[in-house]
Enzyme design. Structure first.
Site, PDB file in Angstrom:
ATOM      1  N   HIS A  95       0.860  -1.192   0.000  1.00 61.19           N
ATOM      2  CA  HIS A  95       0.000   0.000   0.000  1.00 61.19           C
ATOM      3  C   HIS A  95       0.901   1.248   0.000  1.00 61.19           C
ATOM      4  CE1 HIS A  95      -3.000   2.943   1.144  1.00 61.19           C
ATOM      5  NE2 HIS A  95      -3.928   2.053   0.838  1.00 61.19           N
ATOM      6  N   GLU A 154      -4.106   1.915  -7.467  1.00 67.63           N
ATOM      7  CA  GLU A 154      -4.509   2.934  -6.493  1.00 67.63           C
ATOM      8  C   GLU A 154      -3.751   4.236  -6.726  1.00 67.63           C
ATOM      9  OE1 GLU A 154      -6.523   1.624  -2.771  1.00 67.63           O
ATOM     10  OE2 GLU A 154      -4.413   1.466  -2.322  1.00 67.63           O
TER      11      GLU A 154
HETATM   12  C1  PEP Z   1      -7.034   2.932   0.335  1.00 67.44           C
HETATM   13  O1  PEP Z   1      -6.300   3.596   1.055  1.00 67.44           O
HETATM   14  O2  PEP Z   1      -6.722   1.772   0.028  1.00 67.44           O
HETATM   15  C2  PEP Z   1      -8.273   3.526  -0.149  1.00 67.44           C
HETATM   16  C3  PEP Z   1      -8.803   3.032  -1.229  1.00 67.44           C
HETATM   17  O3  PEP Z   1      -8.777   4.559   0.593  1.00 67.44           O
HETATM   18  P1  PEP Z   1     -10.095   5.444   0.296  1.00 67.44           P
HETATM   19  O4  PEP Z   1     -11.180   4.531  -0.196  1.00 67.44           O
HETATM   20  O5  PEP Z   1     -10.400   6.075   1.593  1.00 67.44           O
HETATM   21  O6  PEP Z   1      -9.700   6.429  -0.773  1.00 67.44           O
END
Ligand code: PEP
Length: 230
Positions: A95, A154
């Site tokens: 992450h 992400e």
């Molecule tokens: C994350 O940190 O993996 C994430 C998706 O956070 P959020 O949904 O709060 O943007």
């Protein structure tokens, strides 16, 4: 199959996690057989949460959010994949918060994925564009079987900001990832996903599901996301 993965990060102690489960149970979300729901919890919650999950017979599978890159041995405080194997089927690795706050490298992340697979746990590998190629190269270099991993695109700009990426752009990157891993594994999107926008992501041709941070912490919001997929 579509996937919804919750990531609680460093929130909720065991007591709070069990209250969350009661909350979700009372809402009675519709768990579709075509959508798999995975919840990645703090280490300290997992055993008690699993116990209550099986009592409630709720179709949620648990995961962890991190694992040691080291094998069992003299590493005070580390949680190894061998320890997690008795508790979870999934574990997030790489992450961006861990890269930023704990200086995790692509090499360490690949080693974590290797340790997990050796212990029959599915790694959920988080990726963003600046290190996407490098991370996937490291996985191949460490002989990680990418067909046994899940991948999550992400973009840092979308995590916790309330500004999700445009779904078509996210799908474009998902296709890029798919090409690099030879189309072998599920690819998800993460970043400010809500019940309102989840469909716009999972309706894309190469996005198989979502990773949800903030909106997994509230049973009503998480149930809304589960229901949107059914
Ligand atoms: C994350 O940190 O993996 C994430 C998706 O956070 P959020 O949904 O709060 O943007």
């Amino acid at each position: 199959m579509k996937y919804v993965i919750g990531n609680w990060k460093s929130n909720q102690n065991l007591t709070e996690s069990l209250i969350w489960l009661d909350g979700l149970q009372s809402i009675k979300p519709h768990f579709s057989p075509d959508a798999s729901v995975i919840l990645c919890l703090p280490f300290t919650d997992i055993a008690g949460f699993n116990h209550k999950l099986s009592d409630l017979e709720m179709p949620i599978v648990t995961g962890a959010q991190n694992v040691s890159h080291l094998a069992p041995g003299k590493h005070t405080g580390e949680i190894t994949a061998n320890m997690l194997a008795e508790l979870v089927s999934f574990c997030i690795v790489g992450h961006s918060e861990r890269r930023r706050e704990f200086a995790e490298t692509s090499e360490m992340v690949a080693e974590k994925a290797r340790q997990l697979l050796e212990n029959s746990i599915t790694p959920i590998v988080c990726l963003d564009l600046p290190y996407l190629d490098e991370q996937i190269k490291e996985l191949f270099q460490k002989n990680v079987d990418v067909s046994r991993c899940y991948f999550v695109y992400e973009p840092i700009s979308a995590i916790g900001t309330g500004h999700p990426q445009d779904p078509v752009e996210a799908n474009h990157v998902a296709n890029q990832i798919s090409f690099l891993i030879d189309n072998q594994a599920p690819i998800l999107y993460g970043g400010s996903v809500t019940a309102e926008n989840v469909k716009s992501f999972v309706d894309q041709n190469r996005i198989d599901g979502v990773l949800v941070g903030a909106d997994s912490l509230e049973p009503t919001l998480f149930a809304g996301i589960i229901n949107s997929l059914s």
